[in-house]
Design an enzyme around this catalytic site. Structure first.
Site, mmCIF file in Angstrom:
data_model
loop_
_atom_site.group_PDB
_atom_site.id
_atom_site.type_symbol
_atom_site.label_atom_id
_atom_site.label_comp_id
_atom_site.label_asym_id
_atom_site.label_seq_id
_atom_site.Cartn_x
_atom_site.Cartn_y
_atom_site.Cartn_z
ATOM 1 N N TYR A 28 -30.707 -67.805 68.640
ATOM 2 C CA TYR A 28 -30.522 -69.114 69.039
ATOM 3 C C TYR A 28 -31.176 -70.245 68.083
ATOM 4 C CZ TYR A 28 -30.316 -73.186 72.011
ATOM 5 O OH TYR A 28 -29.852 -74.558 72.521
ATOM 6 N N GLN B 74 -28.196 -71.685 79.069
ATOM 7 C CA GLN B 74 -26.577 -71.022 78.983
ATOM 8 C C GLN B 74 -26.194 -70.169 77.897
ATOM 9 O OE1 GLN B 74 -27.403 -74.212 79.412
ATOM 10 N NE2 GLN B 74 -25.681 -75.426 78.123
ATOM 11 N N ASN C 220 -36.009 -75.588 73.586
ATOM 12 C CA ASN C 220 -36.660 -76.419 74.663
ATOM 13 C C ASN C 220 -37.199 -75.600 75.712
ATOM 14 O OD1 ASN C 220 -34.604 -75.931 75.974
ATOM 15 N ND2 ASN C 220 -33.752 -78.032 75.727
ATOM 16 N N SER D 98 -45.831 -75.653 69.055
ATOM 17 C CA SER D 98 -46.487 -75.196 67.825
ATOM 18 C C SER D 98 -47.824 -75.826 67.481
ATOM 19 C CB SER D 98 -45.344 -75.873 66.799
ATOM 20 O OG SER D 98 -45.796 -75.254 65.591
ATOM 21 N N GLN E 194 -47.681 -80.937 61.208
ATOM 22 C CA GLN E 194 -47.542 -80.186 62.513
ATOM 23 C C GLN E 194 -47.317 -80.889 63.552
ATOM 24 O OE1 GLN E 194 -47.379 -76.932 62.480
ATOM 25 N NE2 GLN E 194 -46.789 -77.348 64.701
ATOM 26 N N HIS F 181 -43.999 -82.403 65.127
ATOM 27 C CA HIS F 181 -42.788 -81.184 65.405
ATOM 28 C C HIS F 181 -42.513 -81.831 67.132
ATOM 29 C CE1 HIS F 181 -41.778 -78.135 63.143
ATOM 30 N NE2 HIS F 181 -42.912 -77.854 62.717
ATOM 31 N N GLU G 150 -51.359 -70.265 65.287
ATOM 32 C CA GLU G 150 -50.082 -69.979 64.782
ATOM 33 C C GLU G 150 -50.208 -70.271 63.156
ATOM 34 O OE1 GLU G 150 -47.121 -72.754 65.719
ATOM 35 O OE2 GLU G 150 -45.503 -71.670 65.023
ATOM 36 N N HIS G 151 -50.451 -71.418 62.685
ATOM 37 C CA HIS G 151 -50.626 -71.738 61.421
ATOM 38 C C HIS G 151 -52.316 -71.892 60.759
ATOM 39 C CE1 HIS G 151 -46.407 -73.296 62.345
ATOM 40 N NE2 HIS G 151 -46.180 -72.433 61.447
ATOM 41 N N ASP H 236 -43.111 -72.762 56.082
ATOM 42 C CA ASP H 236 -41.927 -73.315 56.880
ATOM 43 C C ASP H 236 -40.531 -73.078 56.510
ATOM 44 O OD1 ASP H 236 -43.818 -73.867 59.039
ATOM 45 O OD2 ASP H 236 -43.842 -76.106 58.413
ATOM 46 N N GLU I 270 -52.216 -29.513 82.822
ATOM 47 C CA GLU I 270 -51.609 -30.662 83.380
ATOM 48 C C GLU I 270 -50.734 -30.453 84.815
ATOM 49 O OE1 GLU I 270 -49.665 -33.695 80.956
ATOM 50 O OE2 GLU I 270 -51.596 -34.219 80.254
ATOM 51 N N HIS J 270 -42.650 -27.789 81.598
ATOM 52 C CA HIS J 270 -43.090 -28.187 80.164
ATOM 53 C C HIS J 270 -43.744 -26.808 79.410
ATOM 54 C CE1 HIS J 270 -42.809 -31.968 81.811
ATOM 55 N NE2 HIS J 270 -43.083 -32.705 80.565
#
Lengths: 431, 431
Positions: free
Chosen positions: B124, B186, B209, B233, B255, B258, B322-323, B356, B410, B415
């Protein structure tokens, strides 16, 4: 057991369907348990133990005395078996440790990926009639190899407040740091949120009943890492004309005895094998202590033949079995074409139970068709792969323009500027 | 920007907290979208495009004509930059491909792990003002290296029903098989369930989003694999006395631009740097086209100093950024002690924007502290690791007893029996 000969492709969707295991009706109850543990910690755990395990637990943490007792009571024969299995599991998993490779992608631009153990892993081991100490080996050994600093384990106490001795023995052997007497959804909650006694784990592993798997699913949707989505266990056994029916029947039953919701599938190119193996399976079934469970699982089960080799392969991969036993004379021909499966057992003398216990591979595997995108538990499950990069001033001169152009095209001028200020400094000869 | 000098440990929980991003209020709307696409397929997608993208889409699949047009209109300068970045990303990711190692755990017991590409991956790519063609590179190149047979991509059309040309160019370059005009929740539904035009994907990747991330979370709880749990981020920039304030400020702003919910953290051992860098950041802020977004993000942001090196390290790992930019003279000293981070940028001349876009590492990384247990997108994300084993008759004689003893302990006699029937056959000299 239902038999199918050359079933057409439009029926496959039905044929690869698993016994329905809808956890949604457990959600309200499990959510209430999670909330209660989050709010009341140890006190909630003790109350649930009284309610569900019918025992009053004074101290959640298993004491050294209890460990020592376990070490004394377990038989030498079982100790030896556990040690052999542990050595094989260790050997196999060590070989899967990722290497660190440095790549100079451009002159002066060096990148690498470093594997770092997850700080604290939480293992869940079910209690009940079958004490799954083998799962302790499967979940704790790779954690120890990964060098996870803390390995905690929760398992429910019996009615006397005790933990199975083999579970304690395996836990100590495999470097589990602490064992707690807590079971069910409440144990998952404890490891997800932490309590006074039980520390919060970064990732939660292990099998369980529908309460446990629902709890894992719920905490996972809150961003707490878990090993795998859960579903009932299953096996697909592929046989050829020469496969001894006794082997195939025993393999089908070794899976069927796990529970009424297990599924076992026989697949072959030889339709005459269907009835032969069904007969043998029903014969062996009579000898099993857990024959009632196994008989129920056989109701969910299918014996299928396709004369055409490619359709046989197509169905095998479409089913994406957790365990795939290729009990055929030339298993490599089949194995090379496997694209979706959890673990593959090749040839007449490789039963699934070898991998369940002792050969070295992991037995925590993707069920329910999840093998389309998930791997079984492996070294990656215990490691975070962190990327690193180091760019020299000359390296930035080489790559800087590329970054600036791309950042500008994405209309992210701040990203561009982080390069520009540095290139400006370099071109002005300032350090 | 709030400044903190030697904040005591009991305040860390608050200091490492991220801007709240509670998706729960999106769940009912998103669930309705998922249900509608599951039920009405392409027709639902077209209706949602009309509603959300204000455009009537005739054909969801991007045509060859549209691809060719994109190839013609994109500038040579941008093409060259994309090619340079793609080559670096390819080089780095190829080096991370796992090896196949065979382990003989016992004589006659051979085990190995084989990496097999996920059959169909769905990517996506958000639309909107900033066309994230760099994310096409980051998600599609490793899929192509993994040899995933199908790589599909969904991205929303603009008001003229068109897809950004750089996205199409990158998609074609990186071996994306099909691109579809579908955005938002969707599009996630389409890849999760399949429609007449868009095939069902085995795993879904990519940013978006809150509708998109909620949709990914919902389908993930149904067992459909996704790349990572999502969050806004973030970056942590570590500086020493000599770090040019202009570099640190530019990194913080790259950053912050963003989005309003981004978070940027400055960390240092030198309290005098806090004000110096704050001043420079506010100065550079004025030059940014996206300064309003960035200014909002700065409100969530913190400048923190610890005189004590170990506490500095402790806070760095507790935040699990994250960074992580180690803009210090001796970054290795810090880097060796990183235990929780997504991607690490070492030294004065390694800005985050290098990673990036173009240095080679992946930019899809764990946010929101998920670096405690998750890795960024890497080759593993596109591969299933299937274990195989093959045991010879002699191998089963070596390992059989161990399996039998453990299975019996067991209480899983089925088995055990899968081994016993084979050992009996061997001891009777039958094939």
């Amino acid at each position: 057991m239902k038999k199918y000969i050359n079933p057409p492709e439009q029926t496959w969707k039905e044929l690869i369907s698993r016994p329905v295991f809808d956890n949604s009706r457990f959600v309200p109850n499990v959510q209430a348990i999670l909330d209660e543990v989050k709010l009341n910690g140890d006190q909630a755990l003790k109350a649930f133990s009284k309610k569900f395990d019918q025992v009053e637990i004074d101290q959640l943490k298993v004491s050294d005395t209890e460990f020592n007792l376990a070490l004394e009571t377990i038989s030498i024969e079982l100790k030896t078996a556990i040690h052999t299995a542990a050595a094989n599991i260790e050997k196999f998993h060590i070989d899967q440790l990722p290497r660190l490779i440095r790549t100079e992608t451009m002159p002066g631009v060096e990148c690498w990926q470093k594997s770092i153990p997850i700080n604290r892993v939480g293992l869940y081991i079910p209690g009940g009639t079958a004490p799954l100490f083998s799962t302790v080996l499967m979940l704790a050994i790779p954690a120890r190899i990964a060098q996870c600093p803390e390995i905690i384990l929760c398992t429910p106490p019996d009615k006397n407040g005790k933990i199975n001795t083999a579970i304690l023995y395996a836990a100590r052997l495999c470097g589990v740091t602490k064992v707690f007497k807590a079971g069910g959804a409440q144990a998952i909650a404890a490891m997800a949120y932490g309590t006074e006694s039980i520390p919060r784990a970064d990732k939660i592993f292990g099998p369980g009943n529908q309460y446990v798997t629902t709890a894992k699913q719920l905490v996972s949707s809150q961003g707490i890492a878990i090993d795998l989505p859960a579903g009932p266990s299953e096996v697909m056994v592929v046989v050829d004309r020469e496969t001894p029916a006794a082997f195939a029947a025993a393999d089908l039953l070794s899976q069927a005895e796990h529970g009424a919701d297990s599924q076992v599938i026989l697949l072959t190119r030889y339709p005459e094998k269907l009835e032969e193996i069904e007969t043998e399976t029903l014969k062996q079934l009579e000898q099993l202590p857990r024959k009632e469970l196994a008989a129920k699982a056989l109701e969910n089960s299918r014996l299928i033949s396709f004369t055409d080799f490619n359709r046989c392969l197509g169905f095998m991969n479409a089913y994406a079995p957790e365990h795939l036993i290729l009990a055929v004379a030339e298993p490599k021909i089949w194995a090379d074409r496997v694209t979706q499966a959890g673990s593959v057992f090749m040839g007449y003398y490789t039963p699934e139970s070898a991998g369940d216990y002792a050969s070295g591979t992991n037995h925590t595997l993707p069920t329910n068709g999840f093998a389309n995108a998930y791997s079984g538990v492996n070294m990656d499950s215990y490691l975070k792969k962190i990327t690193f990069q180091e760019i020299t001033p000359n390296g930035l001169k080489n790559i800087g323009k590329t970054i600036e152009i791309m950042a500008e095209a994405e209309q992210l001028m701040g990203h561009k500027n982080a390069v520009t200020v540095r290139l400006n400094t370099l071109s002005h000869g300032i350090k």
